[in-house]
Enzyme design. Structure first.
Site, PDB file in Angstrom:
ATOM      1  N   ASP A  18       0.215  -8.994  -9.644  1.00 15.88           N
ATOM      2  CA  ASP A  18       0.095  -9.394 -11.047  1.00 15.88           C
ATOM      3  C   ASP A  18      -0.493  -8.270 -11.888  1.00 15.88           C
ATOM      4  O   ASP A  18      -0.059  -8.032 -13.020  1.00 15.88           O
ATOM      5  CB  ASP A  18      -0.770 -10.650 -11.162  1.00 15.88           C
TER       6      ASP A  18
ATOM      7  N   LYS B 213       0.811  -1.217   0.000  1.00 22.31           N
ATOM      8  CA  LYS B 213       0.000   0.000   0.000  1.00 22.31           C
ATOM      9  C   LYS B 213       0.844   1.268   0.000  1.00 22.31           C
ATOM     10  O   LYS B 213       0.314   2.366  -0.222  1.00 22.31           O
ATOM     11  CB  LYS B 213      -0.948  -0.005   1.201  1.00 22.31           C
TER      12      LYS B 213
END
EC number: 2.7.1.15
Length: 293
Positions: free
Chosen positions: A242, A213
C-alpha cells in the site's frame, strides 16, 4: 500540493503476532494482539497524505465503533473524509492478520466496503474539483472498479489500479487503467497464460510487478528493468504494498518520470516495514527524501 483520490476499502485490522504460522488443523500460541486501522484504500490514503499530497478518501464504514475509529484515524492523518459514508445496520470491514516469521497472512471480511457502488464512487469523483491521480484496489465490488477505470479513461484522469486481492480482470478494465501494479501472485492471476516477461512486454510502462524485497520490475519498451528495493530488516510487511502504491501515485502526480517514481516508491515501501502495523511505519516525505539523498 497534488490532489489524489483514493477509492477503496477502509477496515479495522485485527492483528495476531506469533512465532509460528499455524498449518491447517493446527493451533499455535500467539504472543500479542492489537487492533489497528487498515484496509488497502485507507492505508494508501494515509501513506499518500504523509508524503505530502491532499488526499480525498472515497469509501464506506459500518455504523459501529470500528467505523468511528476508522474515520477519526483518517482525519488525524490529514485525509479528507468528505466522501466517506457510514452504512446503517452493516459492520465495518475487518482484516484478520497473522504475523509470523517477518511476514503476514490475511483474511479480509468486506463488510461496508461491499456497499461502495459505481454510482457512489463516480458521484464523488465528479464533485472533487481537480483530481491529479486516482488510486483504486480490489477490496470493493468488481463493477465499481470497472466503472471507475472506464470513467477515468474517458476523462483523461490517470488511475493506478492495484489489483489486490487477486482476481481476474476484464480486458477492457486492464485497457482503461493507466497503470497496473500487481505483485507476482496477482500477475499470475491476471495473465495466467503468460510469463512475467511476456506480460511486461505486452504492457510497457503500464504494468509494474512488485517482487517484495527484490524490488519492482517493468518494461521500458526495449528492455526489462528491475528497480531494486532498499534492504532493511522487516518488522511488519503488512503495509508495504500500500505504501508503494501511494508513493508511486504521489511521485507520478508530481511529474516524476517512471524510474524516479519507482525509486521513490521503493524507498517509501522499504521504510514502511520497519515498524508495526500497516500504517505504523508509513514514512513522511522528509524520511523518504533523506533515504534518497
Amino acid at each position: 500540493m497534488r490532489n489524489i483520490c483514493v477509492i477503496g476499502s477502509c477496515s479495522m485490522d485485527l492483528v495476531v503476532t506469533s512465532d509460528k504460522r499455524p498449518k491447517a488443523g493446527e493451533t499455535v500460541l500467539g504472543t500479542s494482539f492489537q487492533t489497528v486501522p487498515g484496509g488497502k484504500g485507507a492505508n494508501q490514503a494515509v501513506a499518500a497524505a504523509r508524503l505530502g499530497a491532499q488526499v480525498f478518501m472515497v469509501g464506506k464504514v459500518g455504523d459501529d465503533h470500528y467505523g468511528t475509529a476508522i474515520l477519526n484515524n483518517l482525519k488525524a492523518n490529514g485525509v479528507r473524509t468528505d466522501y466517506m459514508e457510514p452504512v446503517t445496520h452493516t459492520e465495518s470491514g475487518t482484516a484478520h492478520i497473522v504475523l509470523a516469521e517477518g511476514d503476514n497472512s490475511i483474511v479480509v471480511v468486506k463488510g461496508a466496503n461491499d456497499d461502495i457502488t459505481p454510482a457512489y464512487a463516480l458521484n464523488a469523483l465528479e464533485q472533487i474539483e481537480k483530481v491529479d491521480m486516482v488510486l483504486i484496489q480490489q477490496e470493493i465490488p468488481e463493477e465499481t472498479v470497472d466503472e471507475v477505470c472506464k470513467y477515468c479513461h474517458s476523462h483523461d484522469i490517470p488511475i493506478i489500479l492495484n489489483p489486490a486481492p487477486a482476481r481476474p480482470l476484464k480486458q477492457e478494465t486492464i485497457d482503461h487503467a493507466t497503470y497496473l501494479t500487481p505483485n507476482e501472485h496477482e500477475a499470475s492471476i491476471l495473465f495466467p497464460e503468460l510469463t512475467i516477461s511476456e506480460a511486461l512486454a505486452l504492457y510497457p510502462a503500464k504494468l509494474f510487478i512488485t517482487e517484495g524485497k527484490q524490488g519492482v520490475r517493468y518494461s521500458a519498451g526495449s528492455k526489462e528493468v528491475l528497480i531494486p528495493s532498499f534492504p532493511v530488516e522487516p518488522v511488519d510487511t503488512t503495509g508495504a504494498g500500500d505504501t508503494f502504491n501511494a508513493a508511486f501515485a504521489v511521485a507520478l502526480a508530481e511529474g516524476k518520470d517512471i524510474e524516479a517514481a519507482l525509486r521513490f516508491a521503493n524507498r517509501a515501501a522499504s521504510l514502511s516495514v520497519c515498524s508495526f502495523g500497516a500504517q505504523g511505519g508509513m514514512p513522511t516525505r522528509n524520511e523518504v527524501e533523506e533515504l534518497l539523498s
